[in-house]
Design a protein around this motif. Structure first.
Motif, PDB file in Angstrom:
ATOM      1  N   UNK A 103       1.227  -1.049   0.027  1.00  0.00           N
ATOM      2  CA  UNK A 103       0.123   0.082  -0.140  1.00  0.00           C
ATOM      3  C   UNK A 103       0.918   0.966  -0.245  1.00  0.00           C
ATOM      4  N   UNK A 104       0.162   2.840   0.573  1.00  0.00           N
ATOM      5  CA  UNK A 104       1.524   3.563   0.098  1.00  0.00           C
ATOM      6  C   UNK A 104       0.374   4.428   1.694  1.00  0.00           C
ATOM      7  N   UNK A 105       1.708   5.338   1.901  1.00  0.00           N
ATOM      8  CA  UNK A 105       1.467   6.071   3.298  1.00  0.00           C
ATOM      9  C   UNK A 105       0.864   7.777   2.144  1.00  0.00           C
ATOM     10  N   UNK A 106      -0.108   8.043   1.975  1.00  0.00           N
ATOM     11  CA  UNK A 106      -0.601   9.649   0.729  1.00  0.00           C
ATOM     12  C   UNK A 106      -0.419  10.637   1.906  1.00  0.00           C
ATOM     13  N   UNK A 107       0.193  11.729   1.839  1.00  0.00           N
ATOM     14  CA  UNK A 107      -0.757  13.061   2.183  1.00  0.00           C
ATOM     15  C   UNK A 107      -1.882  13.499   1.153  1.00  0.00           C
ATOM     16  N   UNK A 108      -3.189  13.789   2.362  1.00  0.00           N
ATOM     17  CA  UNK A 108      -3.921  13.930   1.724  1.00  0.00           C
ATOM     18  C   UNK A 108      -3.900  15.810   1.883  1.00  0.00           C
ATOM     19  N   UNK A 109      -3.136  16.387   2.409  1.00  0.00           N
ATOM     20  CA  UNK A 109      -2.983  17.915   2.903  1.00  0.00           C
ATOM     21  C   UNK A 109      -2.036  18.419   1.714  1.00  0.00           C
ATOM     22  N   UNK A 110      -0.727  19.160   2.381  1.00  0.00           N
ATOM     23  CA  UNK A 110      -0.053  19.952   1.899  1.00  0.00           C
ATOM     24  C   UNK A 110       1.652  19.897   2.891  1.00  0.00           C
ATOM     25  N   UNK A 111       2.344  20.271   2.435  1.00  0.00           N
ATOM     26  CA  UNK A 111       4.137  20.603   2.538  1.00  0.00           C
ATOM     27  C   UNK A 111       3.016  21.364   4.200  1.00  0.00           C
ATOM     28  N   UNK A 112       2.014  22.132   3.931  1.00  0.00           N
ATOM     29  CA  UNK A 112       2.355  23.080   4.805  1.00  0.00           C
ATOM     30  C   UNK A 112       1.075  22.714   5.965  1.00  0.00           C
ATOM     31  N   UNK A 113       0.581  21.981   5.985  1.00  0.00           N
ATOM     32  CA  UNK A 113      -0.929  20.475   6.959  1.00  0.00           C
ATOM     33  C   UNK A 113      -0.792  19.705   5.793  1.00  0.00           C
ATOM     34  N   UNK A 114      -0.422  19.021   6.683  1.00  0.00           N
ATOM     35  CA  UNK A 114      -0.353  17.566   6.143  1.00  0.00           C
ATOM     36  C   UNK A 114      -1.056  16.541   6.830  1.00  0.00           C
ATOM     37  N   UNK A 115      -2.036  15.398   6.273  1.00  0.00           N
ATOM     38  CA  UNK A 115      -2.972  15.501   6.378  1.00  0.00           C
ATOM     39  C   UNK A 115      -2.297  13.450   6.007  1.00  0.00           C
ATOM     40  N   UNK A 116      -1.702  12.653   6.896  1.00  0.00           N
ATOM     41  CA  UNK A 116      -0.771  11.887   5.976  1.00  0.00           C
ATOM     42  C   UNK A 116      -2.592  10.283   6.459  1.00  0.00           C
ATOM     43  N   UNK A 117      -2.474   9.199   5.633  1.00  0.00           N
ATOM     44  CA  UNK A 117      -3.235   8.207   5.837  1.00  0.00           C
ATOM     45  C   UNK A 117      -2.943   7.200   5.705  1.00  0.00           C
ATOM     46  N   UNK A 118      -3.138   6.165   5.223  1.00  0.00           N
ATOM     47  CA  UNK A 118      -2.179   4.681   5.161  1.00  0.00           C
ATOM     48  C   UNK A 118      -3.780   4.045   3.749  1.00  0.00           C
ATOM     49  N   UNK A 119      -3.306   3.616   3.180  1.00  0.00           N
ATOM     50  CA  UNK A 119      -4.014   2.532   1.787  1.00  0.00           C
ATOM     51  C   UNK A 119      -3.812   1.359   1.228  1.00  0.00           C
ATOM     52  N   UNK A 120      -4.185   0.359   1.676  1.00  0.00           N
ATOM     53  CA  UNK A 120      -3.725  -0.436   1.129  1.00  0.00           C
ATOM     54  C   UNK A 120      -5.204  -1.036   0.073  1.00  0.00           C
TER      55      UNK A 120
END
Length: 120
Positions: A103-120
């Motif tokens: 899967x991936x760890x994906x930042x749905x936010x930006x470099x200023x306001x990160x929003x990391x989630x995991x998708x498998x």
């Protein structure tokens, strides 16, 4: 155990962990492996049974960052594959590593306001 496909991926993950404490905490929790210890004598030789019994299965995670997944110098996506392998009584791998999940760890936010989630 954590492996990287190359030094570029290792550097990108290090940069992302430094910039995003939430990602660092997530990786620390999800990738920590239980360890075991054996009693040793004064010269470092094993003197008995494990203090904590080793797991019958060893796990490792392979991390990869593609150069096209960078925004400035930070990744928006960190791909991973998790593998497992049966072990002997000493915790040493005895079989072929089998892929169990990817899967991936994906930042749905930006470099200023990160929003990391995991998708498998």
């Amino acid at each position: 155990m954590i492996e990287f496909t190359d030094s570029f991926s290792q550097a990108c993950v290090a940069e992302a962990c430094a910039a995003f404490p939430d990602l660092r905490r997530r990786l620390m929790v999800e990738l920590i492996l239980p360890m075991f210890a054996r009693p040793l004598n004064d010269v470092g030789e094993q003197t008995g049974q494990p203090i904590i019994k080793s797991n019958p299965t060893l796990h490792k995670t392979l991390l990869f960052v593609s150069p096209r997944d960078l925004v400035e110098h930070l990744p928006i996506e960190i791909a991973f594959c998790r593998y497992s392998c049966t072990c002997n009584e000493h915790g040493q791998p005895t079989d072929v590593w089998q892929r169990t999940i990817n899967g991936v760890y994906y930042n749905h936010g930006s470099n200023q306001q990160a929003n990391w989630s995991v998708h498998t």
